[in-house]
Design a protein around this motif. Structure first.
Motif, PDB file in Angstrom:
ATOM      1  N   GLU A 296       0.875  -0.934   0.038  1.00 25.72           N
ATOM      2  CA  GLU A 296       0.264  -0.148  -0.093  1.00 25.72           C
ATOM      3  C   GLU A 296       0.810   1.430   0.139  1.00 25.72           C
ATOM      4  OE1 GLU A 296      -4.181   1.735   2.991  1.00 25.72           O
ATOM      5  OE2 GLU A 296      -3.026  -0.355   3.183  1.00 25.72           O
ATOM      6  N   ARG A 297       1.870   1.132   0.930  1.00 25.43           N
ATOM      7  CA  ARG A 297       2.848   2.929   1.135  1.00 25.43           C
ATOM      8  C   ARG A 297       3.785   2.948  -0.907  1.00 25.43           C
ATOM      9  NH1 ARG A 297       8.229   2.877   0.863  1.00 25.43           N
ATOM     10  NH2 ARG A 297       8.187   0.485   1.780  1.00 25.43           N
ATOM     11  N   GLU A 298       3.846   1.518  -1.002  1.00 19.84           N
ATOM     12  CA  GLU A 298       4.848   2.141  -2.979  1.00 19.84           C
ATOM     13  C   GLU A 298       3.672   2.715  -3.608  1.00 19.84           C
ATOM     14  OE1 GLU A 298       8.152  -1.913  -3.193  1.00 19.84           O
ATOM     15  OE2 GLU A 298       5.799  -2.252  -2.694  1.00 19.84           O
ATOM     16  N   GLN A 299       1.966   1.881  -3.204  1.00 19.69           N
ATOM     17  CA  GLN A 299       1.248   2.663  -4.352  1.00 19.69           C
ATOM     18  C   GLN A 299       1.182   4.294  -4.159  1.00 19.69           C
ATOM     19  OE1 GLN A 299      -2.072  -0.832  -4.409  1.00 19.69           O
ATOM     20  NE2 GLN A 299      -1.423  -1.643  -5.566  1.00 19.69           N
ATOM     21  N   HIS A 300       1.392   4.233  -2.610  1.00 20.26           N
ATOM     22  CA  HIS A 300       0.390   5.478  -2.752  1.00 20.26           C
ATOM     23  C   HIS A 300       2.010   6.679  -2.988  1.00 20.26           C
ATOM     24  CE1 HIS A 300      -2.841   6.772  -0.182  1.00 20.26           C
ATOM     25  NE2 HIS A 300      -2.542   7.706   0.040  1.00 20.26           N
ATOM     26  N   ALA A 301       3.223   5.718  -3.195  1.00 16.41           N
ATOM     27  CA  ALA A 301       4.063   6.868  -3.288  1.00 16.41           C
ATOM     28  C   ALA A 301       3.727   6.875  -4.981  1.00 16.41           C
ATOM     29  CB  ALA A 301       5.752   6.402  -3.229  1.00 16.41           C
ATOM     30  N   ALA A 302       3.559   6.323  -5.933  1.00 16.13           N
ATOM     31  CA  ALA A 302       3.313   6.884  -6.737  1.00 16.13           C
ATOM     32  C   ALA A 302       4.174   7.328  -7.840  1.00 16.13           C
ATOM     33  CB  ALA A 302       2.590   7.353  -7.597  1.00 16.13           C
ATOM     34  N   GLU A 303       5.562   6.106  -7.389  1.00 20.05           N
ATOM     35  CA  GLU A 303       6.886   6.374  -7.632  1.00 20.05           C
ATOM     36  C   GLU A 303       7.116   5.009  -8.907  1.00 20.05           C
ATOM     37  OE1 GLU A 303       8.998   6.088  -4.503  1.00 20.05           O
ATOM     38  OE2 GLU A 303       9.212   8.447  -4.225  1.00 20.05           O
ATOM     39  N   LYS A 304       6.248   4.116  -9.161  1.00 17.32           N
ATOM     40  CA  LYS A 304       6.198   3.169 -10.187  1.00 17.32           C
ATOM     41  C   LYS A 304       5.030   2.473 -10.334  1.00 17.32           C
ATOM     42  CE  LYS A 304       8.857   0.967  -6.295  1.00 17.32           C
ATOM     43  NZ  LYS A 304       9.806   0.283  -5.593  1.00 17.32           N
ATOM     44  N   MET A 305       4.744   1.964 -11.239  1.00 17.92           N
ATOM     45  CA  MET A 305       3.404   1.041 -11.148  1.00 17.92           C
ATOM     46  C   MET A 305       4.246  -0.453 -12.248  1.00 17.92           C
ATOM     47  SD  MET A 305       1.646   4.494 -14.006  1.00 17.92           S
ATOM     48  CE  MET A 305       0.892   3.077 -14.276  1.00 17.92           C
ATOM     49  N   CYS A 306       2.604  -0.747 -12.066  1.00 19.93           N
ATOM     50  CA  CYS A 306       2.913  -2.241 -12.912  1.00 19.93           C
ATOM     51  C   CYS A 306       1.940  -2.097 -14.172  1.00 19.93           C
ATOM     52  CB  CYS A 306       2.177  -3.017 -12.735  1.00 19.93           C
ATOM     53  SG  CYS A 306       3.347  -3.810 -10.787  1.00 19.93           S
ATOM     54  N   CYS A 307       2.684  -1.901 -15.657  1.00 21.69           N
ATOM     55  CA  CYS A 307       1.849  -1.142 -16.878  1.00 21.69           C
ATOM     56  C   CYS A 307       1.207  -2.226 -17.645  1.00 21.69           C
ATOM     57  CB  CYS A 307       3.242  -0.100 -17.290  1.00 21.69           C
ATOM     58  SG  CYS A 307       4.242  -1.578 -18.754  1.00 21.69           S
ATOM     59  N   CYS A 308       0.528  -3.582 -16.860  1.00 23.61           N
ATOM     60  CA  CYS A 308      -0.291  -4.637 -17.381  1.00 23.61           C
ATOM     61  C   CYS A 308      -1.151  -4.219 -16.745  1.00 23.61           C
ATOM     62  CB  CYS A 308       0.584  -6.666 -17.394  1.00 23.61           C
ATOM     63  SG  CYS A 308       0.374  -6.815 -15.498  1.00 23.61           S
ATOM     64  N   VAL A 309      -1.637  -3.869 -16.082  1.00 25.61           N
ATOM     65  CA  VAL A 309      -3.035  -3.858 -15.615  1.00 25.61           C
ATOM     66  C   VAL A 309      -3.073  -2.169 -14.833  1.00 25.61           C
ATOM     67  CG1 VAL A 309      -2.771  -6.010 -14.812  1.00 25.61           C
ATOM     68  CG2 VAL A 309      -2.316  -4.859 -13.037  1.00 25.61           C
ATOM     69  N   SER A 310      -2.493  -2.093 -14.543  1.00 24.16           N
ATOM     70  CA  SER A 310      -2.390   0.048 -13.777  1.00 24.16           C
ATOM     71  C   SER A 310      -3.171   0.571 -14.782  1.00 24.16           C
ATOM     72  CB  SER A 310      -1.282   0.113 -12.875  1.00 24.16           C
ATOM     73  OG  SER A 310      -1.498  -0.974 -11.731  1.00 24.16           O
ATOM     74  N   ARG A 311      -3.419   1.640 -14.758  1.00 25.20           N
ATOM     75  CA  ARG A 311      -4.055   2.735 -15.425  1.00 25.20           C
ATOM     76  C   ARG A 311      -3.596   4.085 -15.119  1.00 25.20           C
ATOM     77  NH1 ARG A 311      -6.866   0.582 -19.689  1.00 25.20           N
ATOM     78  NH2 ARG A 311      -7.181   2.053 -20.371  1.00 25.20           N
ATOM     79  N   PRO A 328      -6.908  14.518 -21.194  1.00 26.96           N
ATOM     80  CA  PRO A 328      -6.808  12.949 -20.796  1.00 26.96           C
ATOM     81  C   PRO A 328      -5.428  13.007 -19.467  1.00 26.96           C
ATOM     82  CG  PRO A 328      -5.797  12.948 -22.548  1.00 26.96           C
ATOM     83  CD  PRO A 328      -6.673  13.688 -22.445  1.00 26.96           C
ATOM     84  N   ALA A 329      -5.412  11.497 -18.789  1.00 29.58           N
ATOM     85  CA  ALA A 329      -5.021  12.286 -17.810  1.00 29.58           C
ATOM     86  C   ALA A 329      -2.858  11.681 -18.618  1.00 29.58           C
ATOM     87  CB  ALA A 329      -4.434  11.543 -16.841  1.00 29.58           C
ATOM     88  N   ILE A 330      -1.611  11.720 -18.026  1.00 31.36           N
ATOM     89  CA  ILE A 330      -0.964  12.348 -18.898  1.00 31.36           C
ATOM     90  C   ILE A 330       0.071  10.989 -17.852  1.00 31.36           C
ATOM     91  CG2 ILE A 330       1.064  12.794 -20.181  1.00 31.36           C
ATOM     92  CD1 ILE A 330      -0.764  15.611 -21.457  1.00 31.36           C
ATOM     93  N   VAL A 331       1.226  10.204 -18.461  1.00 31.18           N
ATOM     94  CA  VAL A 331       1.668   9.733 -17.265  1.00 31.18           C
ATOM     95  C   VAL A 331       3.264   9.574 -18.133  1.00 31.18           C
ATOM     96  CG1 VAL A 331       1.076   7.366 -17.273  1.00 31.18           C
ATOM     97  CG2 VAL A 331       2.372   7.675 -15.555  1.00 31.18           C
ATOM     98  N   THR A 332       3.872  10.121 -17.226  1.00 35.53           N
ATOM     99  CA  THR A 332       5.696   9.880 -18.071  1.00 35.53           C
ATOM    100  C   THR A 332       6.678   8.487 -17.227  1.00 35.53           C
ATOM    101  OG1 THR A 332       5.569  12.918 -19.237  1.00 35.53           O
ATOM    102  CG2 THR A 332       7.629  11.400 -19.147  1.00 35.53           C
ATOM    103  N   ILE A 333       7.194   7.833 -18.093  1.00 33.61           N
ATOM    104  CA  ILE A 333       7.191   6.652 -17.492  1.00 33.61           C
ATOM    105  C   ILE A 333       8.915   6.571 -18.078  1.00 33.61           C
ATOM    106  CG2 ILE A 333       5.082   5.597 -17.206  1.00 33.61           C
ATOM    107  CD1 ILE A 333       6.540   3.682 -19.571  1.00 33.61           C
ATOM    108  N   GLY A 334       9.724   5.784 -17.227  1.00 29.24           N
ATOM    109  CA  GLY A 334      11.094   5.493 -18.164  1.00 29.24           C
ATOM    110  C   GLY A 334      10.893   4.103 -17.462  1.00 29.24           C
ATOM    111  N   VAL A 335      11.984   3.602 -19.187  1.00 27.72           N
ATOM    112  CA  VAL A 335      11.860   1.746 -18.925  1.00 27.72           C
ATOM    113  C   VAL A 335      12.924   1.487 -19.130  1.00 27.72           C
ATOM    114  CG1 VAL A 335       9.682   1.514 -20.156  1.00 27.72           C
ATOM    115  CG2 VAL A 335      11.622   2.453 -21.805  1.00 27.72           C
ATOM    116  N   SER A 336      13.090   0.476 -18.734  1.00 30.21           N
ATOM    117  CA  SER A 336      14.779  -0.190 -18.576  1.00 30.21           C
ATOM    118  C   SER A 336      14.900  -0.831 -19.460  1.00 30.21           C
ATOM    119  CB  SER A 336      15.430  -0.764 -17.410  1.00 30.21           C
ATOM    120  OG  SER A 336      13.843  -2.016 -16.875  1.00 30.21           O
TER     121      SER A 336
END
Ligand code: FES
Length: 336
Positions: A296-311, A328-336
Protein backbone atom coordinates in the motif's frame (compact mmCIF):
# COMPACT_ATOMS: atom_id res chain seq x y z
CA UNK A 1 -1.29 -29.81 -3.65
CA UNK A 2 1.78 -29.21 -5.76
CA UNK A 3 1.85 -26.30 -8.15
CA UNK A 4 2.39 -27.36 -11.75
CA UNK A 5 2.99 -24.71 -14.33
CA UNK A 6 4.49 -26.28 -17.40
CA UNK A 7 2.50 -24.83 -20.29
CA UNK A 8 1.27 -27.61 -22.56
CA UNK A 9 -0.81 -26.17 -25.39
CA UNK A 10 -3.46 -28.24 -27.11
CA UNK A 11 -6.63 -28.04 -29.15
CA UNK A 12 -9.98 -28.18 -27.39
CA UNK A 13 -13.52 -28.41 -28.71
CA UNK A 14 -16.43 -26.51 -27.21
CA UNK A 15 -19.04 -29.10 -26.29
CA UNK A 16 -21.59 -27.05 -24.31
CA UNK A 17 -22.45 -23.43 -23.59
CA UNK A 18 -25.05 -22.19 -21.12
CA UNK A 19 -25.92 -18.87 -19.50
CA UNK A 20 -25.61 -19.29 -15.72
CA UNK A 21 -26.31 -15.67 -14.68
CA UNK A 22 -26.73 -12.29 -16.35
CA UNK A 23 -23.78 -11.94 -18.73
CA UNK A 24 -22.05 -15.05 -17.36
CA UNK A 25 -21.71 -18.02 -19.67
CA UNK A 26 -20.54 -21.49 -18.76
CA UNK A 27 -18.40 -23.07 -21.49
CA UNK A 28 -17.51 -26.76 -21.38
CA UNK A 29 -14.43 -27.86 -23.30
CA UNK A 30 -13.14 -31.25 -24.40
CA UNK A 31 -9.33 -31.00 -24.54
CA UNK A 32 -7.26 -33.14 -26.90
CA UNK A 33 -4.76 -33.94 -24.10
CA UNK A 34 -6.91 -34.24 -20.98
CA UNK A 35 -5.31 -33.68 -17.59
CA UNK A 36 -6.88 -33.58 -14.14
CA UNK A 37 -7.57 -30.03 -12.90
CA UNK A 38 -6.64 -29.45 -9.26
CA UNK A 39 -8.70 -26.92 -7.23
CA UNK A 40 -7.54 -23.35 -7.92
CA UNK A 41 -6.21 -24.18 -11.37
CA UNK A 42 -6.85 -22.16 -14.52
CA UNK A 43 -6.46 -22.43 -18.28
CA UNK A 44 -4.71 -19.99 -20.53
CA UNK A 45 -6.25 -19.76 -23.98
CA UNK A 46 -6.14 -17.64 -27.10
CA UNK A 47 -9.02 -15.37 -28.02
CA UNK A 48 -9.26 -13.52 -31.32
CA UNK A 49 -9.84 -9.77 -31.22
CA UNK A 50 -9.87 -7.80 -34.47
CA UNK A 51 -8.09 -10.67 -36.18
CA UNK A 52 -5.29 -10.81 -33.60
CA UNK A 53 -4.64 -13.53 -31.05
CA UNK A 54 -4.51 -12.55 -27.38
CA UNK A 55 -3.91 -14.71 -24.33
CA UNK A 56 -6.48 -14.82 -21.55
CA UNK A 57 -6.78 -16.82 -18.31
CA UNK A 58 -9.93 -18.45 -16.95
CA UNK A 59 -10.33 -20.49 -13.79
CA UNK A 60 -11.48 -24.08 -14.05
CA UNK A 61 -14.92 -24.16 -12.46
CA UNK A 62 -15.24 -27.92 -12.57
CA UNK A 63 -13.96 -30.86 -14.54
CA UNK A 64 -14.31 -34.59 -14.77
CA UNK A 65 -11.82 -36.67 -12.79
CA UNK A 66 -9.79 -37.44 -15.91
CA UNK A 67 -9.98 -33.89 -17.27
CA UNK A 68 -11.81 -34.93 -20.44
CA UNK A 69 -14.49 -32.24 -19.78
CA UNK A 70 -13.38 -28.92 -18.34
CA UNK A 71 -15.78 -26.07 -17.56
CA UNK A 72 -14.96 -22.39 -17.33
CA UNK A 73 -17.33 -19.46 -16.81
CA UNK A 74 -16.88 -16.12 -18.52
CA UNK A 75 -18.31 -12.76 -17.55
CA UNK A 76 -19.06 -10.52 -20.53
CA UNK A 77 -17.44 -7.40 -19.13
CA UNK A 78 -18.98 -4.07 -20.18
CA UNK A 79 -15.48 -2.58 -20.58
CA UNK A 80 -14.04 -5.69 -22.15
CA UNK A 81 -11.14 -5.36 -24.56
CA UNK A 82 -12.95 -7.96 -26.66
CA UNK A 83 -11.81 -11.20 -25.07
CA UNK A 84 -14.97 -11.90 -23.11
CA UNK A 85 -17.12 -10.87 -26.08
CA UNK A 86 -15.26 -13.40 -28.23
CA UNK A 87 -15.76 -16.08 -25.57
CA UNK A 88 -19.51 -15.40 -25.54
CA UNK A 89 -19.71 -16.03 -29.29
CA UNK A 90 -18.42 -19.60 -28.95
CA UNK A 91 -20.76 -22.40 -29.94
CA UNK A 92 -20.59 -26.19 -29.58
CA UNK A 93 -18.19 -27.57 -32.18
CA UNK A 94 -15.89 -24.50 -32.16
CA UNK A 95 -12.18 -25.10 -31.62
CA UNK A 96 -9.93 -23.26 -29.18
CA UNK A 97 -6.24 -23.40 -28.36
CA UNK A 98 -5.85 -23.89 -24.61
CA UNK A 99 -3.25 -25.00 -22.08
CA UNK A 100 -3.60 -27.95 -19.83
CA UNK A 101 -4.67 -26.78 -16.35
CA UNK A 102 -2.10 -24.45 -14.74
CA UNK A 103 -1.79 -23.82 -11.05
CA UNK A 104 -0.78 -20.71 -9.15
CA UNK A 105 -3.52 -20.70 -6.53
CA UNK A 106 -3.12 -24.09 -4.82
CA UNK A 107 -5.32 -25.24 -1.97
CA UNK A 108 -3.32 -26.43 1.02
CA UNK A 109 -4.99 -29.44 2.56
CA UNK A 110 -4.94 -29.82 6.34
CA UNK A 111 -5.82 -26.40 7.78
CA UNK A 112 -8.12 -26.51 10.83
CA UNK A 113 -10.51 -24.02 9.22
CA UNK A 114 -10.96 -22.41 5.81
CA UNK A 115 -12.73 -19.26 4.71
CA UNK A 116 -13.28 -19.05 0.95
CA UNK A 117 -14.26 -15.58 -0.20
CA UNK A 118 -15.63 -14.98 -3.69
CA UNK A 119 -16.57 -11.53 -4.99
CA UNK A 120 -18.72 -11.62 -8.15
CA UNK A 121 -17.11 -13.54 -11.00
CA UNK A 122 -14.23 -14.33 -8.60
CA UNK A 123 -16.38 -17.29 -7.62
CA UNK A 124 -14.94 -19.16 -10.58
CA UNK A 125 -11.54 -19.41 -8.87
CA UNK A 126 -13.08 -20.54 -5.58
CA UNK A 127 -15.94 -22.85 -6.48
CA UNK A 128 -13.81 -25.91 -7.15
CA UNK A 129 -11.95 -25.45 -3.84
CA UNK A 130 -15.24 -25.36 -1.96
CA UNK A 131 -16.33 -28.61 -3.60
CA UNK A 132 -13.09 -30.34 -2.64
CA UNK A 133 -13.29 -29.12 0.98
CA UNK A 134 -16.89 -30.33 1.17
CA UNK A 135 -15.84 -33.76 -0.11
CA UNK A 136 -13.00 -33.90 2.41
CA UNK A 137 -15.34 -33.06 5.28
CA UNK A 138 -13.21 -29.98 6.11
CA UNK A 139 -14.31 -27.12 8.34
CA UNK A 140 -15.00 -24.35 5.82
CA UNK A 141 -17.21 -21.38 5.06
CA UNK A 142 -17.86 -20.22 1.52
CA UNK A 143 -18.60 -16.49 1.46
CA UNK A 144 -20.09 -15.29 -1.83
CA UNK A 145 -20.66 -11.55 -2.29
CA UNK A 146 -22.07 -9.62 -5.24
CA UNK A 147 -23.99 -6.48 -6.06
CA UNK A 148 -27.14 -8.19 -7.32
CA UNK A 149 -28.56 -11.70 -7.27
CA UNK A 150 -28.86 -11.74 -11.07
CA UNK A 151 -25.09 -11.54 -11.36
CA UNK A 152 -24.45 -14.54 -9.12
CA UNK A 153 -23.62 -17.71 -11.01
CA UNK A 154 -24.42 -21.17 -9.68
CA UNK A 155 -26.30 -19.92 -6.59
CA UNK A 156 -28.92 -22.72 -6.41
CA UNK A 157 -26.23 -25.38 -6.93
CA UNK A 158 -24.04 -23.82 -4.24
CA UNK A 159 -26.94 -23.74 -1.76
CA UNK A 160 -27.75 -27.37 -2.46
CA UNK A 161 -24.15 -28.50 -2.07
CA UNK A 162 -22.87 -26.33 0.78
CA UNK A 163 -26.02 -25.64 2.82
CA UNK A 164 -25.08 -23.92 6.10
CA UNK A 165 -21.49 -23.53 4.96
CA UNK A 166 -22.55 -20.97 2.38
CA UNK A 167 -22.90 -17.28 3.33
CA UNK A 168 -24.39 -15.02 0.70
CA UNK A 169 -24.04 -11.21 0.71
CA UNK A 170 -25.91 -9.08 -1.81
CA UNK A 171 -25.48 -5.30 -1.82
CA UNK A 172 -28.86 -4.60 -3.44
CA UNK A 173 -30.67 -6.66 -0.83
CA UNK A 174 -29.11 -4.84 2.13
CA UNK A 175 -26.87 -7.73 3.11
CA UNK A 176 -23.54 -6.33 1.88
CA UNK A 177 -20.41 -8.04 3.16
CA UNK A 178 -18.67 -6.38 6.13
CA UNK A 179 -14.96 -7.05 5.62
CA UNK A 180 -14.03 -6.08 9.22
CA UNK A 181 -16.64 -8.54 10.55
CA UNK A 182 -15.44 -11.28 8.22
CA UNK A 183 -11.75 -10.87 9.02
CA UNK A 184 -12.63 -10.33 12.70
CA UNK A 185 -14.19 -13.80 12.74
CA UNK A 186 -11.00 -15.47 11.49
CA UNK A 187 -8.63 -17.03 13.98
CA UNK A 188 -4.85 -17.20 13.39
CA UNK A 189 -4.88 -20.86 12.36
CA UNK A 190 -7.53 -20.35 9.65
CA UNK A 191 -6.66 -19.92 6.00
CA UNK A 192 -8.53 -17.47 3.81
CA UNK A 193 -8.60 -17.90 0.02
CA UNK A 194 -10.13 -15.13 -2.03
CA UNK A 195 -10.78 -13.93 -5.54
CA UNK A 196 -12.79 -10.87 -6.50
CA UNK A 197 -12.59 -7.18 -7.31
CA UNK A 198 -9.37 -5.45 -6.28
CA UNK A 199 -11.25 -3.16 -3.87
CA UNK A 200 -12.56 -6.15 -1.96
CA UNK A 201 -9.19 -7.88 -1.89
CA UNK A 202 -7.41 -4.69 -0.79
CA UNK A 203 -9.90 -4.25 2.05
CA UNK A 204 -9.33 -7.83 3.19
CA UNK A 205 -5.56 -7.48 2.96
CA UNK A 206 -5.67 -4.29 5.06
CA UNK A 207 -7.93 -5.84 7.69
CA UNK A 208 -5.74 -8.96 7.74
CA UNK A 209 -2.60 -6.88 8.35
CA UNK A 210 -4.31 -4.77 11.01
CA UNK A 211 -5.31 -7.89 12.90
CA UNK A 212 -1.74 -9.17 12.56
CA UNK A 213 -2.95 -12.50 11.20
CA UNK A 214 -0.25 -14.69 9.61
CA UNK A 215 0.45 -13.43 6.08
CA UNK A 216 0.92 -16.94 4.56
CA UNK A 217 -2.64 -17.83 5.61
CA UNK A 218 -4.11 -15.24 3.24
CA UNK A 219 -4.06 -16.47 -0.35
CA UNK A 220 -5.58 -14.88 -3.37
CA UNK A 221 -6.02 -15.12 -7.10
CA UNK A 222 -6.26 -12.10 -9.32
CA UNK A 223 -6.78 -11.74 -13.00
CA UNK A 224 -5.88 -8.07 -12.84
CA UNK A 225 -9.06 -6.86 -14.43
CA UNK A 226 -10.68 -4.50 -11.99
CA UNK A 227 -9.52 -1.22 -10.53
CA UNK A 228 -10.60 1.58 -8.25
CA UNK A 229 -11.90 3.71 -11.10
CA UNK A 230 -13.49 3.09 -14.47
CA UNK A 231 -10.82 2.83 -17.15
CA UNK A 232 -10.45 5.92 -19.30
CA UNK A 233 -8.19 6.82 -22.19
CA UNK A 234 -4.85 8.33 -21.16
CA UNK A 235 -1.49 9.23 -22.67
CA UNK A 236 1.81 7.54 -21.89
CA UNK A 237 5.11 9.21 -22.75
CA UNK A 238 8.56 7.63 -22.79
CA UNK A 239 11.00 10.54 -23.26
CA UNK A 240 14.13 8.39 -23.61
CA UNK A 241 12.62 6.60 -26.61
CA UNK A 242 10.72 9.64 -27.91
CA UNK A 243 7.49 7.67 -27.75
CA UNK A 244 4.01 8.95 -26.99
CA UNK A 245 1.06 6.59 -27.13
CA UNK A 246 -2.65 6.76 -26.42
CA UNK A 247 -3.94 4.04 -24.16
CA UNK A 248 -7.64 3.49 -24.95
CA UNK A 249 -9.99 2.41 -22.16
CA UNK A 250 -10.07 -1.10 -23.58
CA UNK A 251 -6.29 -1.68 -23.78
CA UNK A 252 -3.53 -1.91 -21.23
CA UNK A 253 -0.56 0.44 -21.07
CA UNK A 254 1.70 -2.54 -21.71
CA UNK A 255 -0.19 -3.36 -24.92
CA UNK A 256 -0.14 0.27 -26.05
CA UNK A 257 3.63 0.43 -25.50
CA UNK A 258 4.13 -2.84 -27.37
CA UNK A 259 1.98 -1.48 -30.21
CA UNK A 260 4.26 1.56 -30.29
CA UNK A 261 7.28 -0.71 -30.75
CA UNK A 262 8.67 -0.49 -27.21
CA UNK A 263 10.33 -3.72 -26.05
CA UNK A 264 8.77 -4.51 -22.70
CA UNK A 265 9.49 -7.06 -20.00
CA UNK A 266 6.52 -8.96 -18.62
CA UNK A 267 5.42 -12.32 -17.37
CA UNK A 268 2.04 -12.72 -15.70
CA UNK A 269 0.19 -9.76 -17.28
CA UNK A 270 -2.02 -9.93 -14.20
CA UNK A 271 -0.36 -7.48 -11.80
CA UNK A 272 1.28 -10.19 -9.74
CA UNK A 273 4.94 -10.58 -10.70
CA UNK A 274 6.12 -6.95 -11.02
CA UNK A 275 8.21 -7.69 -14.11
CA UNK A 276 6.49 -5.02 -16.18
CA UNK A 277 7.34 -2.29 -13.66
CA UNK A 278 7.95 1.20 -15.07
CA UNK A 279 9.19 4.31 -13.24
CA UNK A 280 6.77 7.21 -13.07
CA UNK A 281 8.72 10.36 -13.97
CA UNK A 282 5.81 12.77 -14.16
CA UNK A 283 2.07 12.53 -13.81
CA UNK A 284 -0.86 14.70 -14.79
CA UNK A 285 -3.71 12.91 -13.08
CA UNK A 286 -3.55 9.96 -10.71
CA UNK A 287 -2.56 6.30 -10.89
CA UNK A 288 -5.17 3.61 -10.56
CA UNK A 289 -3.01 0.81 -9.19
CA UNK A 290 -4.59 -2.51 -10.13
CA UNK A 291 -1.76 -4.82 -9.12
CA UNK A 292 -1.26 -6.97 -6.07
CA UNK A 293 2.53 -6.69 -6.32
CA UNK A 294 3.20 -3.43 -4.48
CA UNK A 295 2.53 -2.67 -0.84
CA UNK A 296 0.00 0.00 0.00
CA UNK A 297 2.88 2.38 0.85
CA UNK A 298 4.53 1.81 -2.53
CA UNK A 299 1.24 2.34 -4.35
CA UNK A 300 0.69 5.55 -2.44
CA UNK A 301 4.13 6.86 -3.39
CA UNK A 302 3.15 6.62 -7.09
CA UNK A 303 6.80 6.33 -8.14
CA UNK A 304 6.34 3.15 -10.15
CA UNK A 305 3.52 1.07 -11.59
CA UNK A 306 2.81 -2.32 -13.10
CA UNK A 307 1.92 -1.28 -16.62
CA UNK A 308 0.19 -4.57 -17.50
CA UNK A 309 -2.83 -3.68 -15.36
CA UNK A 310 -2.45 -0.24 -13.74
CA UNK A 311 -3.70 2.88 -15.47
CA UNK A 312 -3.71 6.65 -15.27
CA UNK A 313 -6.97 8.45 -14.57
CA UNK A 314 -7.81 12.13 -14.70
CA UNK A 315 -8.21 12.42 -10.95
CA UNK A 316 -8.95 10.14 -8.02
CA UNK A 317 -12.57 11.22 -8.12
CA UNK A 318 -12.74 11.16 -11.90
CA UNK A 319 -13.94 14.76 -11.75
CA UNK A 320 -11.87 17.58 -10.41
CA UNK A 321 -8.63 19.17 -11.62
CA UNK A 322 -7.85 17.40 -14.87
CA UNK A 323 -11.45 17.22 -15.96
CA UNK A 324 -11.47 21.02 -15.63
CA UNK A 325 -8.24 21.09 -17.68
CA UNK A 326 -10.18 19.16 -20.31
CA UNK A 327 -7.57 16.62 -21.38
CA UNK A 328 -6.79 13.02 -20.62
CA UNK A 329 -4.39 11.99 -17.86
CA UNK A 330 -0.74 11.89 -18.93
CA UNK A 331 1.89 9.65 -17.38
CA UNK A 332 5.54 10.04 -18.29
CA UNK A 333 7.58 6.94 -17.62
CA UNK A 334 11.04 5.48 -17.69
CA UNK A 335 11.51 1.93 -18.97
CA UNK A 336 14.66 -0.09 -18.40
S1 FES B 1 3.60 -8.66 -16.09
FE1 FES B 1 3.45 -9.38 -14.07
S2 FES B 1 2.85 -7.61 -12.96
FE2 FES B 1 2.82 -6.96 -15.01
Amino acid sequence: MAATNIEVWQQATVIETEDVATNIRRIVLAPALPKRAEPGSHLDLFVTIDGERHKRSYSVVDSTEDGSRVAISVLKAPLSRGGSIFMHTLQPGDALEITQPLQNFPLRIGAPRYVLLAGGIGLTAIVNMARVLKNLGANYTLVYAARTRERMAYLPELRALHGENLQVHIDDEGTALSVPDLVGSVDPSSELYMCGPIRLMDAVRRAWTERELPAPNLRFETFGNSGWYDPEEFIVRVPRLVVEARVPAGRSMLEALEDAGVEMMFDCRKGECGLCEVKVLALEGAIDHRDVFYSEREQHAAEKMCCCVSRAVTSPTGLAANAARGGPAIVTIGVS
